[in-house]
Design a protein around this motif. Structure first.
Motif, mmCIF file in Angstrom:
data_model
loop_
_atom_site.group_PDB
_atom_site.id
_atom_site.type_symbol
_atom_site.label_atom_id
_atom_site.label_comp_id
_atom_site.label_asym_id
_atom_site.label_seq_id
_atom_site.Cartn_x
_atom_site.Cartn_y
_atom_site.Cartn_z
ATOM 1 N N LEU A 168 -3.109 -0.982 -6.965
ATOM 2 C CA LEU A 168 -2.351 0.152 -6.423
ATOM 3 C C LEU A 168 -2.676 1.454 -7.143
ATOM 4 O O LEU A 168 -2.447 2.532 -6.606
ATOM 5 N N TRP A 169 -3.217 1.368 -8.340
ATOM 6 C CA TRP A 169 -3.531 2.546 -9.149
ATOM 7 C C TRP A 169 -4.884 3.164 -8.794
ATOM 8 O O TRP A 169 -5.177 4.295 -9.175
ATOM 9 N N HIS A 170 -5.734 2.443 -8.045
ATOM 10 C CA HIS A 170 -7.069 2.963 -7.724
ATOM 11 C C HIS A 170 -7.008 4.343 -7.085
ATOM 12 O O HIS A 170 -7.621 5.291 -7.567
ATOM 13 N N VAL A 171 -6.309 4.477 -6.003
ATOM 14 C CA VAL A 171 -6.290 5.750 -5.274
ATOM 15 C C VAL A 171 -5.514 6.829 -6.024
ATOM 16 O O VAL A 171 -6.056 7.906 -6.286
ATOM 17 N N PRO A 172 -4.249 6.617 -6.407
ATOM 18 C CA PRO A 172 -3.524 7.710 -7.053
ATOM 19 C C PRO A 172 -4.093 8.109 -8.409
ATOM 20 O O PRO A 172 -4.089 9.294 -8.751
ATOM 21 N N LEU A 205 3.047 6.742 -6.426
ATOM 22 C CA LEU A 205 2.366 6.873 -7.716
ATOM 23 C C LEU A 205 1.599 8.190 -7.868
ATOM 24 O O LEU A 205 1.274 8.584 -8.994
ATOM 25 N N LYS A 206 1.300 8.871 -6.784
ATOM 26 C CA LYS A 206 0.475 10.094 -6.869
ATOM 27 C C LYS A 206 1.055 11.168 -7.796
ATOM 28 O O LYS A 206 0.323 11.698 -8.632
ATOM 29 N N ALA A 211 0.797 -1.232 0.000
ATOM 30 C CA ALA A 211 0.000 0.000 0.000
ATOM 31 C C ALA A 211 0.833 1.288 0.000
ATOM 32 O O ALA A 211 0.429 2.263 -0.641
ATOM 33 N N MET A 225 1.378 3.462 -3.222
ATOM 34 C CA MET A 225 0.369 4.369 -3.782
ATOM 35 C C MET A 225 0.811 5.820 -3.658
ATOM 36 O O MET A 225 0.565 6.625 -4.560
ATOM 37 N N ASP A 226 1.465 6.175 -2.562
ATOM 38 C CA ASP A 226 1.956 7.548 -2.406
ATOM 39 C C ASP A 226 3.026 7.873 -3.444
ATOM 40 O O ASP A 226 3.102 8.997 -3.940
ATOM 41 N N HIS A 234 -1.401 -5.791 -7.665
ATOM 42 C CA HIS A 234 -0.460 -4.716 -8.012
ATOM 43 C C HIS A 234 -1.162 -3.661 -8.885
ATOM 44 O O HIS A 234 -0.844 -2.478 -8.804
ATOM 45 N N TRP A 279 -7.517 9.985 -7.585
ATOM 46 C CA TRP A 279 -7.193 11.239 -6.904
ATOM 47 C C TRP A 279 -6.635 12.253 -7.894
ATOM 48 O O TRP A 279 -7.008 13.429 -7.870
#
Length: 194
Positions: free
Chosen positions: A98-102, A56-57, A50, A53-54, A95, A105
């Motif tokens: 991991l793209w869902h949030v960044p 990837l932002k 997790a 994800m930061d 894996h 957002w």
């Protein structure tokens, strides 16, 4: 936390003028961007992924800004969006999650006031794999005229130890949309659904 290693990017644009009916007064424009990165978790099971994800932002935000620029730079022109990921064969489906949030957002950050959840899909595949990235209206997921998908992929990606991360933006509904449901003009804008 692993670093991000970017191999390549592609910006894909489409203009749709008609779908066997009269030409639209304003063509539908769709843009997709793909970033191909090294999968830092390829070939092994990592229980704590997790925090990546930061990492990837910033990539997601840079992609969303380039896409907005390709559509003319005005966030008000963007009416639809979606995201997806293709995981190379040495990775696992999670894996791609991991793209869902960044990814979501980033588009909401760049567009400013988008309220709807960004639809998403993911799969494991090799070079040349295509992904139908789902699209919905940016402010109300129930607007049927904007239910769409854009097929995206690159001939040489993802390699086994890579991730292909995808964002999509559109400027309107499907050409000749006429199946009813909530109209974009009738969005209440309270919950991202209606």
């Amino acid at each position: 936390m692993p670093d991000l290693t970017l191999r390549k990017q592609a910006l894909l644009t489409e203009e749709i003028f008609h779908e066997f009916g009269p030409p639209a007064s304003v063509p539908l424009r769709r843009v997709a961007m793909v970033s191909v990165i090294e999968n830092p978790f390829a070939g092994r099971y990592e229980p704590d992924i997790a925090p990546f994800m930061d990492t990837l932002k910033p990539l997601g935000e840079a992609m969303a800004r380039r896409m907005l620029d390709a559509l003319g730079g005005d966030p008000a022109q963007v009416q639809g969006y979606g995201k997806g990921a293709i995981v190379g064969a040495a990775g696992e489906l999670e894996h791609g999650a991991l793209w869902h949030v960044p990814g979501g957002w980033a588009m909401r950050e760049v567009l400013g006031d988008a309220m709807a959840i960004v639809p998403s899909t993911k799969k494991v595949g090799g070079p040349g794999t295509r992904l139908d990235v789902p699209i919905t209206h940016v402010n109300a997921s129930y607007v049927r005229s904007h239910f769409d998908a854009m097929e995206v992929g690159l001939t040489d990606a993802p390699r086994a130890a890579e991730l292909a991360l995808i964002l999509v933006m559109t400027t309107g509904p499907r050409i000749h949309a006429r199946v009813g449901g909530l109209a974009a003009a009738d969005i209440e804008g309270r919950d991202g659904l209606r």
